[in-house]
Design an enzyme around this catalytic site. Structure first.
Site, PDB file in Angstrom:
ATOM      1  N   ASP A  79     -15.462   2.360   6.787  1.00  3.94           N
ATOM      2  CA  ASP A  79     -14.501   3.312   6.204  1.00  3.94           C
ATOM      3  C   ASP A  79     -15.150   4.148   5.109  1.00  3.94           C
ATOM      4  OD1 ASP A  79     -11.755   4.395   5.874  1.00  3.94           O
ATOM      5  OD2 ASP A  79     -12.014   3.566   3.872  1.00  3.94           O
ATOM      6  N   LYS A 118      -8.948  -1.721   5.401  1.00  4.68           N
ATOM      7  CA  LYS A 118      -9.192  -2.256   4.047  1.00  4.68           C
ATOM      8  C   LYS A 118      -8.171  -3.342   3.706  1.00  4.68           C
ATOM      9  CE  LYS A 118      -9.276   2.056   2.875  1.00  4.68           C
ATOM     10  NZ  LYS A 118      -9.393   3.425   2.442  1.00  4.68           N
ATOM     11  N   ARG A 151     -14.871  12.478   6.719  1.00  3.12           N
ATOM     12  CA  ARG A 151     -13.570  13.134   6.998  1.00  3.12           C
ATOM     13  C   ARG A 151     -13.200  14.067   5.863  1.00  3.12           C
ATOM     14  NH1 ARG A 151      -9.841   8.447   7.244  1.00  3.12           N
ATOM     15  NH2 ARG A 151      -8.214   9.992   7.580  1.00  3.12           N
ATOM     16  N   HIS A 177       0.861  -1.193   0.000  1.00  2.00           N
ATOM     17  CA  HIS A 177       0.000   0.000   0.000  1.00  2.00           C
ATOM     18  C   HIS A 177       0.889   1.232   0.000  1.00  2.00           C
ATOM     19  CE1 HIS A 177      -3.423   2.585   0.792  1.00  2.00           C
ATOM     20  NE2 HIS A 177      -2.606   3.254   1.589  1.00  2.00           N
ATOM     21  N   SER A 231      -8.106   3.715   8.665  1.00  2.00           N
ATOM     22  CA  SER A 231      -8.724   3.714   7.343  1.00  2.00           C
ATOM     23  C   SER A 231      -7.926   2.840   6.364  1.00  2.00           C
ATOM     24  CB  SER A 231      -8.796   5.166   6.844  1.00  2.00           C
ATOM     25  OG  SER A 231      -9.145   5.211   5.497  1.00  2.00           O
TER      26      SER A 231
END
Ligand code: URA
Length: 483
Positions: free
Chosen positions: A194, A220, A201, A115, A216
Protein backbone atom coordinates in the site's frame (compact mmCIF):
# COMPACT_ATOMS: atom_id res chain seq x y z
CA UNK A 1 -17.62 5.29 -9.67
CA UNK A 2 -20.00 2.36 -10.08
CA UNK A 3 -18.37 -0.62 -11.71
CA UNK A 4 -18.81 -1.10 -15.47
CA UNK A 5 -21.44 -3.81 -16.02
CA UNK A 6 -19.01 -6.20 -17.70
CA UNK A 7 -16.79 -6.26 -14.64
CA UNK A 8 -19.31 -6.98 -11.95
CA UNK A 9 -18.70 -10.71 -11.97
CA UNK A 10 -15.53 -12.61 -12.48
CA UNK A 11 -16.92 -14.63 -15.41
CA UNK A 12 -14.55 -12.93 -17.82
CA UNK A 13 -11.48 -14.18 -15.98
CA UNK A 14 -9.00 -15.98 -18.21
CA UNK A 15 -7.55 -18.75 -16.06
CA UNK A 16 -3.82 -19.04 -16.48
CA UNK A 17 -3.23 -21.96 -14.06
CA UNK A 18 -2.24 -25.13 -15.89
CA UNK A 19 -3.47 -28.01 -13.77
CA UNK A 20 -0.98 -30.80 -13.28
CA UNK A 21 -1.91 -34.24 -14.69
CA UNK A 22 -3.96 -36.39 -12.31
CA UNK A 23 -1.08 -38.81 -11.65
CA UNK A 24 1.36 -36.05 -10.57
CA UNK A 25 2.00 -35.86 -6.82
CA UNK A 26 1.13 -32.15 -6.58
CA UNK A 27 -2.13 -30.67 -5.42
CA UNK A 28 -1.63 -26.96 -5.96
CA UNK A 29 -2.06 -25.62 -9.51
CA UNK A 30 1.15 -24.97 -11.41
CA UNK A 31 1.15 -21.41 -12.73
CA UNK A 32 2.66 -20.27 -16.01
CA UNK A 33 5.13 -17.40 -15.64
CA UNK A 34 3.41 -14.02 -15.30
CA UNK A 35 4.61 -10.81 -16.93
CA UNK A 36 3.47 -7.41 -15.70
CA UNK A 37 2.94 -6.20 -19.28
CA UNK A 38 0.34 -8.95 -19.84
CA UNK A 39 -1.57 -7.91 -16.71
CA UNK A 40 -1.60 -4.28 -17.87
CA UNK A 41 -2.96 -5.32 -21.29
CA UNK A 42 -5.52 -7.59 -19.71
CA UNK A 43 -6.89 -4.87 -17.46
CA UNK A 44 -6.67 -2.30 -20.26
CA UNK A 45 -8.94 -4.58 -22.32
CA UNK A 46 -11.49 -4.84 -19.51
CA UNK A 47 -10.75 -8.40 -18.37
CA UNK A 48 -10.61 -9.53 -14.77
CA UNK A 49 -7.35 -10.77 -13.26
CA UNK A 50 -7.06 -14.01 -11.31
CA UNK A 51 -6.21 -14.09 -7.62
CA UNK A 52 -2.72 -15.34 -8.53
CA UNK A 53 -2.15 -12.46 -10.96
CA UNK A 54 -3.34 -9.91 -8.41
CA UNK A 55 -0.94 -11.36 -5.84
CA UNK A 56 1.89 -11.08 -8.37
CA UNK A 57 1.14 -7.35 -8.69
CA UNK A 58 0.89 -6.71 -4.93
CA UNK A 59 4.10 -8.62 -4.22
CA UNK A 60 5.82 -6.84 -7.11
CA UNK A 61 4.82 -3.49 -5.62
CA UNK A 62 6.04 -4.48 -2.14
CA UNK A 63 9.39 -5.90 -3.22
CA UNK A 64 10.10 -3.46 -6.05
CA UNK A 65 10.29 -6.27 -8.62
CA UNK A 66 7.69 -4.50 -10.80
CA UNK A 67 8.87 -1.01 -11.82
CA UNK A 68 6.69 1.96 -10.95
CA UNK A 69 5.86 2.82 -14.58
CA UNK A 70 4.23 -0.58 -15.03
CA UNK A 71 2.43 -0.37 -11.69
CA UNK A 72 1.17 3.11 -12.60
CA UNK A 73 -0.08 1.88 -15.99
CA UNK A 74 -1.93 -0.99 -14.34
CA UNK A 75 -3.43 1.36 -11.73
CA UNK A 76 -4.73 3.65 -14.48
CA UNK A 77 -6.23 0.70 -16.34
CA UNK A 78 -7.83 -0.52 -13.09
CA UNK A 79 -9.14 2.95 -12.35
CA UNK A 80 -10.79 3.27 -15.76
CA UNK A 81 -12.00 -0.32 -16.19
CA UNK A 82 -12.82 -1.01 -12.55
CA UNK A 83 -12.19 -4.04 -10.38
CA UNK A 84 -14.67 -6.89 -9.87
CA UNK A 85 -15.68 -7.86 -6.34
CA UNK A 86 -13.39 -10.90 -6.60
CA UNK A 87 -10.47 -8.77 -7.76
CA UNK A 88 -11.06 -6.26 -4.96
CA UNK A 89 -11.06 -9.05 -2.38
CA UNK A 90 -7.91 -10.62 -3.88
CA UNK A 91 -6.08 -7.28 -3.94
CA UNK A 92 -7.08 -6.52 -0.34
CA UNK A 93 -5.77 -9.85 0.92
CA UNK A 94 -2.60 -9.78 -1.18
CA UNK A 95 -1.79 -6.29 0.09
CA UNK A 96 -2.57 -7.29 3.69
CA UNK A 97 -0.13 -10.19 3.33
CA UNK A 98 2.60 -8.14 1.61
CA UNK A 99 4.50 -7.42 4.86
CA UNK A 100 4.62 -7.84 8.60
CA UNK A 101 1.34 -8.23 10.52
CA UNK A 102 0.21 -7.50 14.04
CA UNK A 103 -1.56 -10.11 16.12
CA UNK A 104 -3.51 -8.70 19.07
CA UNK A 105 -4.75 -12.11 20.19
CA UNK A 106 -2.11 -12.61 22.88
CA UNK A 107 -3.78 -9.66 24.65
CA UNK A 108 -6.74 -11.92 25.45
CA UNK A 109 -9.41 -9.43 24.39
CA UNK A 110 -11.48 -8.86 21.28
CA UNK A 111 -9.69 -6.37 19.01
CA UNK A 112 -11.90 -3.69 17.44
CA UNK A 113 -11.07 -0.54 15.53
CA UNK A 114 -12.79 2.27 13.65
CA UNK A 115 -11.78 3.78 10.33
CA UNK A 116 -13.05 7.03 8.90
CA UNK A 117 -12.77 7.94 5.22
CA UNK A 118 -11.62 11.38 6.37
CA UNK A 119 -13.32 14.63 7.18
CA UNK A 120 -12.88 18.14 8.57
CA UNK A 121 -12.67 18.42 12.36
CA UNK A 122 -13.05 14.65 12.67
CA UNK A 123 -11.59 13.90 16.09
CA UNK A 124 -13.84 10.98 17.07
CA UNK A 125 -10.82 8.63 17.40
CA UNK A 126 -9.64 10.50 20.53
CA UNK A 127 -12.96 9.77 22.20
CA UNK A 128 -13.99 6.39 20.93
CA UNK A 129 -10.65 4.57 21.30
CA UNK A 130 -10.64 5.09 25.10
CA UNK A 131 -14.45 4.72 25.30
CA UNK A 132 -14.34 1.26 23.68
CA UNK A 133 -11.24 0.29 25.71
CA UNK A 134 -13.03 1.32 28.92
CA UNK A 135 -15.83 -1.09 27.96
CA UNK A 136 -13.60 -4.15 27.60
CA UNK A 137 -12.35 -4.37 24.01
CA UNK A 138 -8.80 -3.64 22.88
CA UNK A 139 -8.31 -0.91 20.25
CA UNK A 140 -5.13 -1.25 18.14
CA UNK A 141 -5.56 1.87 16.02
CA UNK A 142 -3.13 2.41 13.14
CA UNK A 143 -3.86 5.90 11.83
CA UNK A 144 -2.80 8.22 9.04
CA UNK A 145 -1.59 11.74 8.41
CA UNK A 146 -3.36 14.76 6.93
CA UNK A 147 -4.29 14.04 3.32
CA UNK A 148 -5.58 16.73 0.94
CA UNK A 149 -8.34 18.71 2.66
CA UNK A 150 -8.77 16.19 5.48
CA UNK A 151 -6.90 16.23 8.79
CA UNK A 152 -4.64 13.48 10.13
CA UNK A 153 -4.98 11.82 13.54
CA UNK A 154 -1.20 11.40 13.85
CA UNK A 155 -0.50 15.09 13.12
CA UNK A 156 -3.03 16.07 15.77
CA UNK A 157 -1.53 13.75 18.39
CA UNK A 158 1.99 14.94 17.62
CA UNK A 159 0.95 18.42 18.77
CA UNK A 160 1.30 16.94 22.28
CA UNK A 161 4.99 17.44 23.19
CA UNK A 162 6.78 14.09 23.34
CA UNK A 163 3.94 11.93 21.97
CA UNK A 164 5.43 9.15 19.84
CA UNK A 165 3.39 7.78 16.95
CA UNK A 166 6.22 5.62 15.53
CA UNK A 167 6.18 2.64 17.88
CA UNK A 168 7.60 -0.81 17.11
CA UNK A 169 5.02 -3.62 17.14
CA UNK A 170 6.42 -4.73 20.54
CA UNK A 171 5.94 -1.23 22.01
CA UNK A 172 2.45 -1.08 20.47
CA UNK A 173 1.57 -4.34 22.21
CA UNK A 174 2.95 -3.05 25.54
CA UNK A 175 0.77 0.10 25.39
CA UNK A 176 -2.28 -1.97 24.41
CA UNK A 177 -1.69 -4.33 27.32
CA UNK A 178 -1.32 -1.41 29.73
CA UNK A 179 -4.09 0.92 28.47
CA UNK A 180 -6.40 -1.10 26.17
CA UNK A 181 -5.94 1.46 23.36
CA UNK A 182 -3.02 2.76 21.36
CA UNK A 183 -2.98 5.15 18.39
CA UNK A 184 0.13 4.84 16.22
CA UNK A 185 1.35 5.25 12.62
CA UNK A 186 1.99 2.50 10.10
CA UNK A 187 5.42 0.86 10.52
CA UNK A 188 7.56 0.64 7.34
CA UNK A 189 7.14 -3.14 7.29
CA UNK A 190 3.34 -3.13 7.63
CA UNK A 191 1.53 -3.38 4.25
CA UNK A 192 4.47 -2.20 2.09
CA UNK A 193 2.39 -2.79 -1.06
CA UNK A 194 0.00 0.00 0.00
CA UNK A 195 2.85 2.35 0.78
CA UNK A 196 4.11 2.01 -2.82
CA UNK A 197 0.74 1.88 -4.56
CA UNK A 198 -0.77 4.75 -2.52
CA UNK A 199 2.15 7.07 -3.34
CA UNK A 200 1.82 6.17 -7.03
CA UNK A 201 -1.96 6.71 -7.01
CA UNK A 202 -1.47 10.08 -5.38
CA UNK A 203 0.89 11.13 -8.20
CA UNK A 204 -1.02 9.63 -11.13
CA UNK A 205 -4.65 10.63 -10.53
CA UNK A 206 -5.71 7.08 -9.65
CA UNK A 207 -6.92 7.52 -6.08
CA UNK A 208 -10.67 7.69 -6.75
CA UNK A 209 -11.54 4.11 -7.61
CA UNK A 210 -13.67 2.15 -5.12
CA UNK A 211 -11.78 -1.15 -5.49
CA UNK A 212 -8.40 0.52 -5.03
CA UNK A 213 -9.64 2.61 -2.07
CA UNK A 214 -11.20 -0.47 -0.47
CA UNK A 215 -8.01 -2.55 -0.82
CA UNK A 216 -5.87 0.31 0.49
CA UNK A 217 -8.00 0.98 3.58
CA UNK A 218 -8.76 -2.62 4.48
CA UNK A 219 -5.29 -4.08 3.87
CA UNK A 220 -3.97 -1.85 6.68
CA UNK A 221 -6.88 -2.56 9.02
CA UNK A 222 -6.78 -6.32 8.42
CA UNK A 223 -2.99 -6.41 8.93
CA UNK A 224 -3.71 -5.19 12.47
CA UNK A 225 -5.46 -8.53 13.13
CA UNK A 226 -8.86 -7.02 13.99
CA UNK A 227 -11.83 -9.13 15.05
CA UNK A 228 -14.28 -6.35 14.25
CA UNK A 229 -14.26 -3.02 12.45
CA UNK A 230 -16.57 -0.01 12.39
CA UNK A 231 -16.33 2.16 9.28
CA UNK A 232 -17.34 5.81 9.27
CA UNK A 233 -17.91 6.65 5.60
CA UNK A 234 -18.34 10.40 5.30
CA UNK A 235 -20.91 11.80 2.92
CA UNK A 236 -21.75 15.42 2.04
CA UNK A 237 -19.81 18.50 0.97
CA UNK A 238 -16.68 17.58 2.96
CA UNK A 239 -16.49 13.92 1.93
CA UNK A 240 -13.60 12.42 0.04
CA UNK A 241 -16.06 11.01 -2.55
CA UNK A 242 -18.56 13.66 -3.56
CA UNK A 243 -21.72 11.80 -4.64
CA UNK A 244 -23.89 10.04 -2.09
CA UNK A 245 -24.14 7.00 -4.42
CA UNK A 246 -20.36 6.65 -4.60
CA UNK A 247 -20.19 6.74 -0.80
CA UNK A 248 -22.88 4.06 -0.55
CA UNK A 249 -21.10 1.83 -3.05
CA UNK A 250 -17.79 2.22 -1.20
CA UNK A 251 -19.44 1.47 2.17
CA UNK A 252 -21.08 -1.72 0.84
CA UNK A 253 -17.84 -2.81 -0.85
CA UNK A 254 -15.81 -2.26 2.32
CA UNK A 255 -18.25 -4.24 4.46
CA UNK A 256 -18.52 -7.26 2.14
CA UNK A 257 -14.75 -7.37 1.55
CA UNK A 258 -13.85 -7.15 5.25
CA UNK A 259 -16.52 -9.71 6.17
CA UNK A 260 -15.18 -12.08 3.51
CA UNK A 261 -11.78 -11.75 5.21
CA UNK A 262 -13.36 -12.83 8.51
CA UNK A 263 -13.71 -9.45 10.25
CA UNK A 264 -17.17 -8.49 11.57
CA UNK A 265 -17.81 -5.12 9.99
CA UNK A 266 -20.41 -2.39 9.82
CA UNK A 267 -20.31 0.89 7.90
CA UNK A 268 -22.15 4.07 8.85
CA UNK A 269 -22.69 6.79 6.28
CA UNK A 270 -22.35 9.98 8.31
CA UNK A 271 -22.85 13.68 7.69
CA UNK A 272 -19.88 15.76 6.53
CA UNK A 273 -21.94 18.71 5.27
CA UNK A 274 -20.32 20.73 8.05
CA UNK A 275 -17.19 20.22 10.20
CA UNK A 276 -17.51 17.84 13.13
CA UNK A 277 -17.51 19.90 16.31
CA UNK A 278 -16.20 23.47 16.47
CA UNK A 279 -12.45 22.96 15.97
CA UNK A 280 -10.47 21.91 12.89
CA UNK A 281 -6.68 21.82 13.03
CA UNK A 282 -4.22 19.96 15.25
CA UNK A 283 -3.87 20.95 18.94
CA UNK A 284 -7.23 22.76 18.89
CA UNK A 285 -8.97 19.48 18.02
CA UNK A 286 -7.45 17.91 21.14
CA UNK A 287 -8.78 20.83 23.17
CA UNK A 288 -12.30 20.07 21.95
CA UNK A 289 -12.01 16.28 22.41
CA UNK A 290 -10.77 16.65 26.00
CA UNK A 291 -13.44 19.25 26.82
CA UNK A 292 -16.10 16.73 25.71
CA UNK A 293 -14.44 14.01 27.81
CA UNK A 294 -14.36 16.42 30.78
CA UNK A 295 -18.13 16.77 30.46
CA UNK A 296 -18.24 20.31 29.04
CA UNK A 297 -21.31 20.20 26.78
CA UNK A 298 -21.11 23.02 24.25
CA UNK A 299 -23.88 22.95 21.61
CA UNK A 300 -21.18 23.21 18.90
CA UNK A 301 -19.65 19.90 20.04
CA UNK A 302 -22.90 17.93 20.25
CA UNK A 303 -22.50 16.25 16.82
CA UNK A 304 -18.97 15.17 17.81
CA UNK A 305 -20.15 13.76 21.16
CA UNK A 306 -23.11 11.97 19.60
CA UNK A 307 -21.17 10.44 16.68
CA UNK A 308 -18.38 9.28 19.00
CA UNK A 309 -20.93 7.53 21.23
CA UNK A 310 -22.69 5.91 18.27
CA UNK A 311 -19.43 4.62 16.77
CA UNK A 312 -18.12 3.48 20.17
CA UNK A 313 -21.50 1.78 20.80
CA UNK A 314 -21.05 -0.23 17.60
CA UNK A 315 -17.45 -1.12 18.56
CA UNK A 316 -18.58 -2.34 21.97
CA UNK A 317 -21.50 -4.29 20.46
CA UNK A 318 -19.45 -5.91 17.65
CA UNK A 319 -16.71 -6.61 20.18
CA UNK A 320 -19.16 -8.73 22.19
CA UNK A 321 -19.34 -6.41 25.23
CA UNK A 322 -23.00 -5.46 24.73
CA UNK A 323 -25.86 -7.59 23.36
CA UNK A 324 -27.44 -4.72 21.48
CA UNK A 325 -26.28 -1.52 19.92
CA UNK A 326 -28.39 0.44 22.42
CA UNK A 327 -26.59 -1.23 25.33
CA UNK A 328 -23.26 -0.52 23.64
CA UNK A 329 -24.20 3.16 23.38
CA UNK A 330 -25.30 3.25 27.03
CA UNK A 331 -22.01 1.67 28.17
CA UNK A 332 -20.03 4.16 26.09
CA UNK A 333 -22.01 7.07 27.56
CA UNK A 334 -21.33 5.85 31.08
CA UNK A 335 -17.58 5.59 30.32
CA UNK A 336 -17.72 9.16 29.05
CA UNK A 337 -19.57 10.63 32.01
CA UNK A 338 -17.79 8.71 34.78
CA UNK A 339 -14.35 9.85 33.51
CA UNK A 340 -12.99 6.38 32.71
CA UNK A 341 -12.50 7.21 29.00
CA UNK A 342 -10.51 10.34 29.83
CA UNK A 343 -8.36 8.41 32.30
CA UNK A 344 -7.51 5.82 29.62
CA UNK A 345 -6.82 8.57 27.07
CA UNK A 346 -4.32 10.23 29.41
CA UNK A 347 -2.74 6.87 30.29
CA UNK A 348 -2.25 6.16 26.59
CA UNK A 349 -0.66 9.58 26.00
CA UNK A 350 1.72 9.13 28.93
CA UNK A 351 2.59 5.58 27.82
CA UNK A 352 3.53 6.94 24.38
CA UNK A 353 5.77 9.65 25.85
CA UNK A 354 3.34 12.60 25.78
CA UNK A 355 3.61 15.47 28.27
CA UNK A 356 0.30 15.58 30.15
CA UNK A 357 1.00 18.99 31.71
CA UNK A 358 -0.23 20.69 28.51
CA UNK A 359 -3.76 19.54 29.38
CA UNK A 360 -3.73 21.55 32.65
CA UNK A 361 -4.53 24.73 30.74
CA UNK A 362 -5.18 23.69 27.16
CA UNK A 363 -5.94 27.17 25.85
CA UNK A 364 -2.78 28.64 27.38
CA UNK A 365 -0.77 26.03 25.47
CA UNK A 366 -2.36 27.20 22.21
CA UNK A 367 0.13 29.74 20.83
CA UNK A 368 -0.57 30.43 17.15
CA UNK A 369 1.77 32.79 15.28
CA UNK A 370 -1.14 34.87 13.91
CA UNK A 371 -4.90 35.13 14.49
CA UNK A 372 -7.80 36.67 12.56
CA UNK A 373 -11.49 36.76 13.47
CA UNK A 374 -13.87 36.65 10.49
CA UNK A 375 -17.20 38.42 11.10
CA UNK A 376 -20.53 37.86 9.35
CA UNK A 377 -20.64 40.17 6.32
CA UNK A 378 -24.46 40.35 6.52
CA UNK A 379 -27.26 39.14 8.78
CA UNK A 380 -28.92 35.84 7.94
CA UNK A 381 -28.74 32.08 8.39
CA UNK A 382 -25.77 29.84 7.61
CA UNK A 383 -27.49 27.93 4.79
CA UNK A 384 -24.64 25.78 3.53
CA UNK A 385 -20.97 25.19 4.28
CA UNK A 386 -18.63 23.92 1.56
CA UNK A 387 -16.79 21.68 3.97
CA UNK A 388 -14.11 20.58 1.50
CA UNK A 389 -13.21 24.25 0.95
CA UNK A 390 -13.14 24.77 4.74
CA UNK A 391 -10.74 21.82 4.96
CA UNK A 392 -8.47 23.45 2.37
CA UNK A 393 -8.57 26.67 4.40
CA UNK A 394 -7.38 24.71 7.45
CA UNK A 395 -4.63 23.10 5.37
CA UNK A 396 -3.46 26.48 3.94
CA UNK A 397 -3.31 27.96 7.44
CA UNK A 398 -0.51 25.45 8.01
CA UNK A 399 -2.38 22.62 9.76
CA UNK A 400 -1.99 20.29 6.74
CA UNK A 401 0.68 19.83 4.10
CA UNK A 402 1.12 20.47 0.39
CA UNK A 403 3.56 17.59 -0.10
CA UNK A 404 4.15 14.37 1.80
CA UNK A 405 6.80 14.76 4.50
CA UNK A 406 6.36 18.52 5.07
CA UNK A 407 6.03 19.67 8.70
CA UNK A 408 2.65 20.92 9.96
CA UNK A 409 1.96 23.73 12.43
CA UNK A 410 0.47 22.22 15.61
CA UNK A 411 -1.26 25.51 16.48
CA UNK A 412 -2.86 26.30 13.09
CA UNK A 413 -6.55 25.75 12.38
CA UNK A 414 -10.04 27.21 12.68
CA UNK A 415 -12.51 27.61 15.55
CA UNK A 416 -16.03 27.77 14.06
CA UNK A 417 -18.23 30.04 16.21
CA UNK A 418 -21.45 29.27 14.33
CA UNK A 419 -22.76 26.11 12.73
CA UNK A 420 -24.95 25.30 9.76
CA UNK A 421 -28.49 26.58 10.34
CA UNK A 422 -27.38 29.23 12.89
CA UNK A 423 -28.89 32.71 12.70
CA UNK A 424 -26.12 35.32 12.69
CA UNK A 425 -26.06 39.10 12.84
CA UNK A 426 -23.80 41.26 10.67
CA UNK A 427 -20.50 41.77 12.54
CA UNK A 428 -20.93 38.64 14.68
CA UNK A 429 -17.76 36.45 14.77
CA UNK A 430 -18.16 33.41 12.48
CA UNK A 431 -14.71 31.92 12.96
CA UNK A 432 -11.21 32.46 14.36
CA UNK A 433 -8.39 31.56 11.98
CA UNK A 434 -4.97 30.58 13.38
CA UNK A 435 -1.83 30.47 11.23
CA UNK A 436 1.94 30.38 11.57
CA UNK A 437 2.41 33.89 10.12
CA UNK A 438 0.09 36.82 9.34
CA UNK A 439 0.91 36.45 5.63
CA UNK A 440 -0.73 33.02 5.69
CA UNK A 441 -4.14 34.36 6.77
CA UNK A 442 -5.37 36.11 3.61
CA UNK A 443 -5.97 33.13 1.31
CA UNK A 444 -7.70 30.94 3.94
CA UNK A 445 -9.92 33.90 4.90
CA UNK A 446 -10.95 34.27 1.27
CA UNK A 447 -11.64 30.54 0.99
CA UNK A 448 -13.66 30.68 4.23
CA UNK A 449 -15.82 33.56 2.99
CA UNK A 450 -16.59 31.76 -0.27
CA UNK A 451 -17.35 28.50 1.57
CA UNK A 452 -20.08 29.98 3.79
CA UNK A 453 -23.43 30.74 2.19
CA UNK A 454 -25.61 33.14 4.22
CA UNK A 455 -29.33 33.17 3.32
CA UNK A 456 -32.29 35.25 4.43
CA UNK A 457 -34.35 32.26 5.60
CA UNK A 458 -33.35 29.12 7.51
CA UNK A 459 -32.10 26.13 5.48
CA UNK A 460 -34.88 23.67 4.55
CA UNK A 461 -33.14 20.34 4.86
CA UNK A 462 -32.20 18.92 8.23
CA UNK A 463 -29.44 16.42 7.52
CA UNK A 464 -29.30 13.46 9.93
CA UNK A 465 -25.95 12.67 11.53
CA UNK A 466 -26.15 9.00 10.45
CA UNK A 467 -27.68 8.69 7.01
CA UNK A 468 -27.49 4.93 6.44
CA UNK A 469 -26.07 1.81 8.08
CA UNK A 470 -24.59 -1.08 6.12
CA UNK A 471 -24.47 -4.36 8.00
CA UNK A 472 -23.18 -7.40 6.11
CA UNK A 473 -26.70 -8.38 4.95
CA UNK A 474 -27.53 -4.83 3.88
CA UNK A 475 -24.21 -4.48 2.01
CA UNK A 476 -24.70 -7.76 0.15
CA UNK A 477 -28.24 -6.76 -0.82
CA UNK A 478 -26.99 -3.38 -2.03
CA UNK A 479 -24.21 -4.85 -4.19
CA UNK A 480 -26.54 -7.46 -5.70
CA UNK A 481 -29.02 -4.80 -6.75
CA UNK A 482 -26.47 -2.10 -7.70
CA UNK A 483 -27.09 -0.98 -11.30
N1 URA B 1 -7.37 6.23 2.71
C1 URA B 1 -6.53 5.20 2.44
O1 URA B 1 -5.87 4.66 3.32
N2 URA B 1 -6.46 4.76 1.18
C2 URA B 1 -7.18 5.30 0.16
O2 URA B 1 -7.08 4.83 -0.96
C3 URA B 1 -8.04 6.37 0.46
C4 URA B 1 -8.13 6.82 1.75
Amino acid sequence: MKQPETLKSSTSVIHIPIHAPAHAAVHAPVHAPIHAIDLIRKKRDGLALTEHEIKFLADGAATGSIPSDQLAAWLMAACIRGLSLDETRALTLAMRDSGEKFSPHALGKIAVDKHSTGGVGDKTSFLLAPLAAACGVVVPMISGRALGHTGGTLDKLESIPGYRTALSLEEFETVLRQCGASIVGQTPALVPADRVLYALRDRTGTVENPGLICASILSKKLAAGLDALVLDVKTGSGAFLRSHEECEYLAALLVTTAEAAGTRTVALLTDMDQPLGYAAGNWIELIEAVEVMRGERKPESENLRELSLILAGWMIHLGGQADTLELGYARAEKALTDGSALRIFFEMIAAQGGDLSVFDDMRAFHKPGATRVVEAWESGYIATMDTTALGWAVQRLGAGREKAGEPVDPHAGIFFHARRGARVKRGQPLASLYATTAAQLAEPEEIFRRAINLSEGPPHAVVPLVRRIFTRAEAERYLQSAP
